[in-house]
Design an enzyme around this catalytic site. Structure first.
Site, short mmCIF file in Angstrom:
data_model
loop_
_atom_site.label_atom_id
_atom_site.label_comp_id
_atom_site.label_asym_id
_atom_site.label_seq_id
_atom_site.Cartn_x
_atom_site.Cartn_y
_atom_site.Cartn_z
N TYR A 1 68.04 -26.90 17.72
CA TYR A 1 68.75 -27.23 16.47
C TYR A 1 69.10 -28.72 16.38
O TYR A 1 69.41 -29.22 15.30
CB TYR A 1 70.07 -26.46 16.34
CG TYR A 1 69.96 -24.95 16.25
CD1 TYR A 1 68.77 -24.32 15.88
CD2 TYR A 1 71.06 -24.15 16.52
CE1 TYR A 1 68.69 -22.94 15.80
CE2 TYR A 1 70.98 -22.77 16.44
CZ TYR A 1 69.80 -22.16 16.09
OH TYR A 1 69.72 -20.80 16.01
N1 LIG Z 1 66.40 -16.61 15.78
C1 LIG Z 1 67.59 -17.15 15.98
O1 LIG Z 1 68.04 -17.23 17.09
C2 LIG Z 1 68.40 -17.62 14.81
C3 LIG Z 1 67.82 -17.74 13.55
C4 LIG Z 1 68.65 -18.10 12.51
C5 LIG Z 1 69.99 -18.35 12.73
N2 LIG Z 1 70.52 -18.26 13.97
C6 LIG Z 1 71.97 -18.54 14.22
O2 LIG Z 1 72.70 -17.76 13.32
C7 LIG Z 1 73.57 -18.62 12.59
C8 LIG Z 1 73.85 -18.02 11.23
O3 LIG Z 1 72.68 -18.03 10.43
P1 LIG Z 1 72.65 -18.88 9.12
O4 LIG Z 1 73.07 -20.29 9.46
O5 LIG Z 1 71.38 -18.67 8.44
O6 LIG Z 1 73.91 -18.29 8.43
P2 LIG Z 1 74.50 -17.75 7.10
O7 LIG Z 1 75.94 -17.94 7.34
O8 LIG Z 1 73.95 -16.42 6.80
O9 LIG Z 1 73.94 -18.72 5.93
C9 LIG Z 1 74.14 -20.07 5.96
C10 LIG Z 1 73.59 -20.69 4.68
O10 LIG Z 1 74.40 -20.33 3.57
C11 LIG Z 1 75.11 -21.46 3.07
N3 LIG Z 1 76.51 -21.02 2.89
C12 LIG Z 1 77.40 -20.69 3.85
N4 LIG Z 1 78.57 -20.31 3.30
C13 LIG Z 1 78.42 -20.39 1.96
C14 LIG Z 1 79.28 -20.12 0.86
N5 LIG Z 1 80.53 -19.69 1.02
N6 LIG Z 1 78.78 -20.32 -0.40
C15 LIG Z 1 77.52 -20.74 -0.60
N7 LIG Z 1 76.65 -21.03 0.42
C16 LIG Z 1 77.11 -20.85 1.68
C17 LIG Z 1 74.97 -22.56 4.11
O11 LIG Z 1 74.86 -23.83 3.49
P3 LIG Z 1 76.09 -24.87 3.40
O12 LIG Z 1 75.95 -25.81 4.55
O13 LIG Z 1 75.86 -25.52 2.09
O14 LIG Z 1 77.35 -24.07 3.45
C18 LIG Z 1 73.63 -22.20 4.77
O15 LIG Z 1 72.55 -22.71 4.06
C19 LIG Z 1 72.84 -19.95 12.60
O16 LIG Z 1 73.66 -21.03 12.26
C20 LIG Z 1 72.35 -19.98 14.01
O17 LIG Z 1 73.41 -20.36 14.87
C21 LIG Z 1 69.74 -17.89 15.00
#
Ligand SMILES: NC(=O)c1ccc[n+]([C@@H]2O[C@H](COP(=O)([O-])OP(=O)(O)OC[C@H]3O[C@@H](n4cnc5c(N)ncnc54)[C@H](OP(=O)(O)O)[C@@H]3O)[C@@H](O)[C@H]2O)c1
Length: 313
Positions: A58
């Site tokens: 990341y």
């Molecule tokens: N294969 C793997 O191991 C893998 C793959 C994917 C993810 N992960 C882990 O899982 C974590 C969570 O996944 P994710 O980051 O995709 O999480 P998520 O919390 O499902 O979505 C995050 C996305 O939504 C936006 N967002 C968050 N809160 C919001 C709100 N209240 N209103 C509007 N938009 C919002 C964020 O952008 P903004 O910055 O604009 O808020 C970001 O683009 C990752 O950060 C990572 O640590 C692991």
């Protein structure tokens, strides 16, 4: 904040975890400065979030290391990961160990709590078990990692073929699985095994891309409609959106998305990935609200519960 036992690790983890990857990478993917991203981690700690998830790939380990400098080491649970590919080949045990040493240095710590194999695909699983699990075990013996984890590649494995095997093996103390309103199939393929084997469960993709905005959600509904995956009675966007609105008891689509995940039986930590302090504040509030009304949860299960071909990416 509320805390929960993370399966057999016996760690007490906050129900909200800070995700430092995804499309935001603490805002590094959306033009935030390093100082702003460090402040996001500190804001999460101020809320009582003690679960921080990052990964070598990341590029946010240095930010996490800076934000945690001076915080007592036992005040947080650090989760990081090593991808299986390096130089276009699968990594060896020696490369895994070298990767961990780099992560420890960047994170400025002597150990990580959970070290995951990152985004494992089904065809990589046997190799991971024979070549990398022994290395993870030896890192545990040396005290450099406390627990082993594995995360899936949800976009390419939306039916959880890898995790449905991994959760029946004894090697993994913690897993990270994709689960959201749009693909609830972990309920069938993963959670029965994690519950039976007392494995810690981290949720990713609660919001991701599809539930981030009305436009993205509309696109996803149109796609599901095209694929004939929605019941004709719920094919209109308005009908689907009604369940996310105040009538359904949620403050917003994202509020519904995080609460839906948090209260799923078998879920421990729901990750929220953001670089936006207002989103972090809202998500913190959402994850501490009570479950969605039972009628809303039932409606979301009825509408989307049969879908296992999308990730919401
Ligand atoms: N294969 C793997 O191991 C893998 C793959 C994917 C993810 N992960 C882990 O899982 C974590 C969570 O996944 P994710 O980051 O995709 O999480 P998520 O919390 O499902 O979505 C995050 C996305 O939504 C936006 N967002 C968050 N809160 C919001 C709100 N209240 N209103 C509007 N938009 C919002 C964020 O952008 P903004 O910055 O604009 O808020 C970001 O683009 C990752 O950060 C990572 O640590 C692991």
């Amino acid at each position: 904040m509320e805390y929960i036992r993370l399966g057999r690790t016996e760690l007490q983890a906050s129900v909200m975890g800070l995700g430092c990857g995804g499309h935001s990478r603490l805002g590094q993917a959306t033009g935030r400065t390093e100082k702003e991203s460090v402040a996001i981690v500190q804001q999460a700690l101020d809320y009582g979030v003690n679960f921080i998830d990052t990964a070598e790939s990341y590029g946010t380990e240095p930010i996490v290391g800076k934000a945690l400098a001076g915080v007592p080491r036992d005040a947080y649970i650090l989760s990081t990961k090593k991808s299986l590919r390096e130089d276009d080949q699968w990594i060896t045990a020696a490369q895994l160990k070298a990767g961990l040493e780099r992560s420890l240095k960047t994170l400025n710590t002597d150990y990580v709590d959970i070290y995951h194999l990152h985004g494992l695909l089904p065809d990589q699983y046997d190799y991971a078990c024979s070549e990398l699990v022994p290395a993870l075990e030896s890192l545990k013996e040396q005290g450099k990692i406390r627990f082993s984890g594995v995360t899936e590649m949800f976009g390419r494995d939306p039916q959880h073929a890898m995790l449905s095997r991994a959760t029946q093996d004894p090697y993994w103390d913690v897993i990270m699985v994709g689960f959201n309103i749009l693909n609830q199939s972990a309920r069938q393929h993963v959670f029965p095994h994690t519950k039976a084997n007392d494995i810690g469960v981290l949720i990713m993709f609660a919001v991701r891309r599809a539930l981030r905005s009305r436009e993205n959600f509309a696109e996803m509904v149109a796609y599901l409609h095209e694929q004939q995956l929605l019941d004709p009675a719920t094919q209109s966007l308005a009908a689907v959106e009604a369940v996310f609105g105040t009538a359904g008891g949620a403050a917003s689509m994202q509020d519904a998305a995080y609460r839906f995940c948090r209260y799923e039986d078998g879920v421990h930590v729901t990750l929220s990935g953001t670089g936006n302090p207002d989103h972090l504040a809202a998500n913190h509030e959402s994850l501490l609200r009570p479950p969605l009304p039972a009628a809303t949860t039932t409606a979301l299960k009825d509408m989307f519960g049969h879908i296992d071909s999308v990730s919401g990416n």
